[in-house]
Design a protein around this motif. Structure first.
Motif, PDB file in Angstrom:
ATOM      1  N   ALA A 131       0.822  -1.211   0.000  1.00 29.81           N
ATOM      2  CA  ALA A 131       0.000   0.000   0.000  1.00 29.81           C
ATOM      3  C   ALA A 131       0.860   1.268   0.000  1.00 29.81           C
ATOM      4  CB  ALA A 131      -0.928  -0.017   1.208  1.00 29.81           C
TER       5      ALA A 131
ATOM      6  N   VAL B 179      -8.574   2.865   0.670  1.00 38.76           N
ATOM      7  CA  VAL B 179      -9.683   3.571   1.310  1.00 38.76           C
ATOM      8  C   VAL B 179      -9.231   4.817   2.101  1.00 38.76           C
ATOM      9  CG1 VAL B 179      -9.611   2.096   3.375  1.00 38.76           C
ATOM     10  CG2 VAL B 179     -11.775   3.116   2.697  1.00 38.76           C
ATOM     11  N   ILE B 180      -7.966   4.873   2.467  1.00 37.45           N
ATOM     12  CA  ILE B 180      -7.474   5.983   3.293  1.00 37.45           C
ATOM     13  C   ILE B 180      -6.904   7.149   2.491  1.00 37.45           C
ATOM     14  CG2 ILE B 180      -6.984   4.721   5.414  1.00 37.45           C
ATOM     15  CD1 ILE B 180      -4.398   3.817   4.202  1.00 37.45           C
TER      16      ILE B 180
ATOM     17  N   ASP C 271     -12.453  -4.476   2.499  1.00 35.76           N
ATOM     18  CA  ASP C 271     -11.644  -5.444   3.230  1.00 35.76           C
ATOM     19  C   ASP C 271     -11.972  -5.324   4.714  1.00 35.76           C
ATOM     20  OD1 ASP C 271     -10.060  -6.899   1.502  1.00 35.76           O
ATOM     21  OD2 ASP C 271      -8.488  -5.385   1.389  1.00 35.76           O
TER      22      ASP C 271
ATOM     23  N   TYR D 187       4.773  -0.657   7.735  1.00 37.33           N
ATOM     24  CA  TYR D 187       3.982  -0.148   6.602  1.00 37.33           C
ATOM     25  C   TYR D 187       2.533  -0.082   7.056  1.00 37.33           C
ATOM     26  CZ  TYR D 187       1.744  -4.593   5.316  1.00 37.33           C
ATOM     27  OH  TYR D 187       0.966  -5.718   5.309  1.00 37.33           O
ATOM     28  N   GLU D 188       1.653   0.304   6.129  1.00 35.12           N
ATOM     29  CA  GLU D 188       0.260   0.530   6.492  1.00 35.12           C
ATOM     30  C   GLU D 188      -0.410  -0.695   7.115  1.00 35.12           C
ATOM     31  OE1 GLU D 188      -1.172   3.370   6.594  1.00 35.12           O
ATOM     32  OE2 GLU D 188      -3.065   2.492   7.258  1.00 35.12           O
ATOM     33  N   GLY D 189      -0.034  -1.876   6.649  1.00 32.85           N
ATOM     34  CA  GLY D 189      -0.655  -3.090   7.189  1.00 32.85           C
ATOM     35  C   GLY D 189      -0.474  -3.188   8.703  1.00 32.85           C
TER      36      GLY D 189
ATOM     37  N   THR E  75      -3.109  -1.315  10.487  1.00 28.64           N
ATOM     38  CA  THR E  75      -4.428  -1.977  10.529  1.00 28.64           C
ATOM     39  C   THR E  75      -4.445  -3.076  11.600  1.00 28.64           C
ATOM     40  OG1 THR E  75      -3.875  -3.548   8.748  1.00 28.64           O
ATOM     41  CG2 THR E  75      -4.908  -1.492   8.089  1.00 28.64           C
TER      42      THR E  75
ATOM     43  N   GLU F 128       1.054  -8.797   3.740  1.00 24.81           N
ATOM     44  CA  GLU F 128      -0.049  -9.756   3.570  1.00 24.81           C
ATOM     45  C   GLU F 128       0.396 -11.102   2.982  1.00 24.81           C
ATOM     46  OE1 GLU F 128      -0.307  -6.571   2.995  1.00 24.81           O
ATOM     47  OE2 GLU F 128      -2.100  -5.911   4.043  1.00 24.81           O
TER      48      GLU F 128
ATOM     49  N   TRP G 220      -6.814 -10.304   5.446  1.00 24.52           N
ATOM     50  CA  TRP G 220      -8.036  -9.834   4.794  1.00 24.52           C
ATOM     51  C   TRP G 220      -8.744 -11.025   4.136  1.00 24.52           C
ATOM     52  CZ3 TRP G 220      -8.308  -4.952   6.341  1.00 24.52           C
ATOM     53  CH2 TRP G 220      -7.158  -4.188   6.468  1.00 24.52           C
TER      54      TRP G 220
ATOM     55  N   GLY H 118     -10.773  -1.853   5.354  1.00 23.06           N
ATOM     56  CA  GLY H 118      -9.845  -1.534   4.270  1.00 23.06           C
ATOM     57  C   GLY H 118     -10.581  -1.623   2.956  1.00 23.06           C
ATOM     58  N   GLY H 119      -9.821  -1.676   1.897  1.00 20.05           N
ATOM     59  CA  GLY H 119     -10.448  -1.884   0.607  1.00 20.05           C
ATOM     60  C   GLY H 119     -10.004  -0.887  -0.431  1.00 20.05           C
TER      61      GLY H 119
ATOM     62  N   ARG I  28     -10.169   3.787   9.484  1.00 18.53           N
ATOM     63  CA  ARG I  28      -9.061   4.644   9.924  1.00 18.53           C
ATOM     64  C   ARG I  28      -9.495   6.091   9.757  1.00 18.53           C
ATOM     65  NH1 ARG I  28      -5.334   1.311   6.025  1.00 18.53           N
ATOM     66  NH2 ARG I  28      -7.370   0.430   5.521  1.00 18.53           N
TER      67      ARG I  28
HETATM   68  C1  GLC Z   1      -5.351  -3.917   2.151  1.00 20.77           C
HETATM   69  C2  GLC Z   1      -6.505  -3.013   2.512  1.00 20.77           C
HETATM   70  C3  GLC Z   1      -6.048  -1.599   2.641  1.00 20.77           C
HETATM   71  C4  GLC Z   1      -4.909  -1.513   3.634  1.00 20.77           C
HETATM   72  C5  GLC Z   1      -3.775  -2.430   3.206  1.00 20.77           C
HETATM   73  C6  GLC Z   1      -2.683  -2.464   4.264  1.00 20.77           C
HETATM   74  O1  GLC Z   1      -4.923  -3.672   0.865  1.00 20.77           O
HETATM   75  O2  GLC Z   1      -7.514  -3.098   1.548  1.00 20.77           O
HETATM   76  O3  GLC Z   1      -7.095  -0.761   3.025  1.00 20.77           O
HETATM   77  O4  GLC Z   1      -4.452  -0.196   3.808  1.00 20.77           O
HETATM   78  O5  GLC Z   1      -4.253  -3.731   3.025  1.00 20.77           O
HETATM   79  O6  GLC Z   1      -1.674  -3.313   3.910  1.00 20.77           O
END
Ligand code: GLC
Length: 423
Positions: A72, A97-98, A144, A189-191, A194, A246, A264, A301-302, A373
């Motif tokens: 991401a 989505v963010i 997600d 990272y972003e994951g 979450t 992921e 997810w 997410g998504g 978020r």
């Molecule tokens: C997925 C989600 C996304 C999130 C990302 C983080 O792609 O859809 O919203 O930010 O994972 O790794």
């Protein structure tokens, strides 16, 4: 054959007329729409199929894919480079989505109502994330939600608390039934944000309070981060997770090494495929655990589809966005790629029967309760302010308390500098 000008966005009827007259739009005449889309799991194959159908239905348009990184944050960086430089290409953008408020505030994407967007059917939280100053800038493509995957051949039921999860993992590790207890996205990272959000909610904490004040240094947040670090220190989570996103997490679970995984929904069809998965028919999904005072939390997410404000072909780009977000495409995406539709009406009929990783009413309930978020143009900065100290706490370079104090201070700094602080 004499060359005929293609009708551009004029539609199929004119093309049929041309065909009847003995000429067809050559590849060069078609309007090109460029589209960078993600290719995690089964996505690439599914998208190729849907794009081929789109081109058949719109003979005047050709879609060219652009490849982008899966991660991401890296995708975000690339988009920012393109759009900051005023690039006209790509025409359609797949946004996390963010990102929508940030891109809308920068003037990089088009408001979509004028192009004919009809948002009524979409889930409210996903729409909320795509509005900026009252206008809609992206259409929710799929949603997600973070879930707990567990090995149903080794356990009778999913753990409801983090303590129970830790105990079950410890027992399975000690008995040699698995080599890894609980795997999750722990790279910086972003994951990671979450995953943290899910631990945080599970302990009753949050990033911002309802008035927008940063509360990530609360006692609940401290317990949540401590629990993540404890899981590493006790060996319930392998230290490798600190570099995993992921797909690495999915591979660990898919190979049968791990008892629990946070991921997810896209992983479900892949794990169920016996030609590649060691755990086909041997796993189940459940909400993430929670402690007393917290609640099982799924990060929302998504992906969303938006249109580059500098696109030369906004109408053709819109036709593609509209097509990919039709109910039929969403149902197919759910079935093949495990990604949840964002249209509410689909959760009422029976078209999703057997297409989702969980029963349809439950999927709807999870989605409606999913935790977004913060929806703000400065989200990327807030996330960066959080990612660094979180990761340092997990690697042992900072205590959880110091990490959260740093994160809170840095996040407050971002909001103050941008004049967005709640006081
Ligand atoms: C997925 C989600 C996304 C999130 C990302 C983080 O792609 O859809 O919203 O930010 O994972 O790794």
């Amino acid at each position: 054959m004499a060359s005929c000008r293609s009708p551009g966005s004029r539609g199929a009827r004119f093309v049929l007329l041309l065909l009847a007259l003995g000429c067809s739009p050559s590849a060069d005449d078609r309007r090109v729409v460029t589209f960078p889309a993600s290719a995690v799991g089964a996505e690439a194959e599914l998208l190729a199929r849907q794009l081929a159908r789109f081109e058949t239905a719109h003979p005047g348009i050709r879609v060219e894919q652009r490849s982008t990184p899966d991660a991401a944050d890296q995708r975000h960086q690339l988009y920012v480079q393109w759009l900051n430089a005023g690039a006209r290409d790509p025409d359609v953008l797949q946004l996390d989505v963010i990102w929508t408020p940030e891109f809308a505030a920068a003037g990089w994407i088009l408001p979509l109502e004028e192009l004919g967007a009809e948002p009524e059917d979409f889930l409210p939280a996903t729409l909320e994330a795509n509005r900026f100053e009252g206008r809609l800038y992206a259409i929710p493509w799929f949603a997600d939600v973070g879930m707990l995957y567990w090995r149903s051949d080794l356990l009778d039921e999913a753990p409801r608390s983090f303590d129970a999860l830790g105990e079950a993992a410890r027992a399975a590790l000690d008995a040699g039934r698995v080599s890894q207890g609980f795997v999750w996205q722990g790279a910086r990272y972003e994951g990671l944000v979450t995953v943290f959000l899910e631990f945080l909610g599970g302990f009753g904490g949050r990033l911002l309070d309802p008035s927008g004040r940063v509360v990530v240094d609360s006692p609940e947040a401290l317990r949540a981060l401590q629990a993540m670090r404890d899981s590493l220190e006790t060996g319930v989570a392998p230290r490798e997770v600190l570099g995993w996103q992921e797909e690495q997490v999915r591979f660990a679970f898919q190979s049968g090494r791990a008892l629990f995984m946070r991921n997810w929904p896209y992983a479900v069809p892949l794990l169920e495929d016996p030609t590649h998965s060691q755990v086909a028919g041997r796993f189940s999904v459940a909400p993430m655990p929670a402690e007393p005072g917290g609640r099982p939390t799924a990060s929302l997410g998504g992906a969303q589809l938006a249109i580059n404000a500098r696109s030369d072909a906004p109408e053709a780009a819109w036709q593609l966005v509209e097509f990919l977000t039709l109910p039929e495409q969403m149902v197919e995406r759910a079935r093949v790629a495990g990604q949840l539709p964002t249209r509410r009406s689909l959760y009422r009929g029976d078209s999703l029967e057997d297409a989702l990783p969980v029963p349809v009413p439950e999927a709807r309930r999870i989605l409606e309760a999913a935790t977004p978020r913060p929806v703000t143009p400065v989200y990327t900065e807030l996330s960066a302010a959080l990612q660094v100290p979180l990761h340092r706490a997990l690697t042992g370079q900072l205590t959880p308390r110091a990490a959260l104090q740093q994160a809170a201070q840095a996040m407050r700094g971002v909001l103050q500098r941008r004049g967005l602080d709640a006081g």
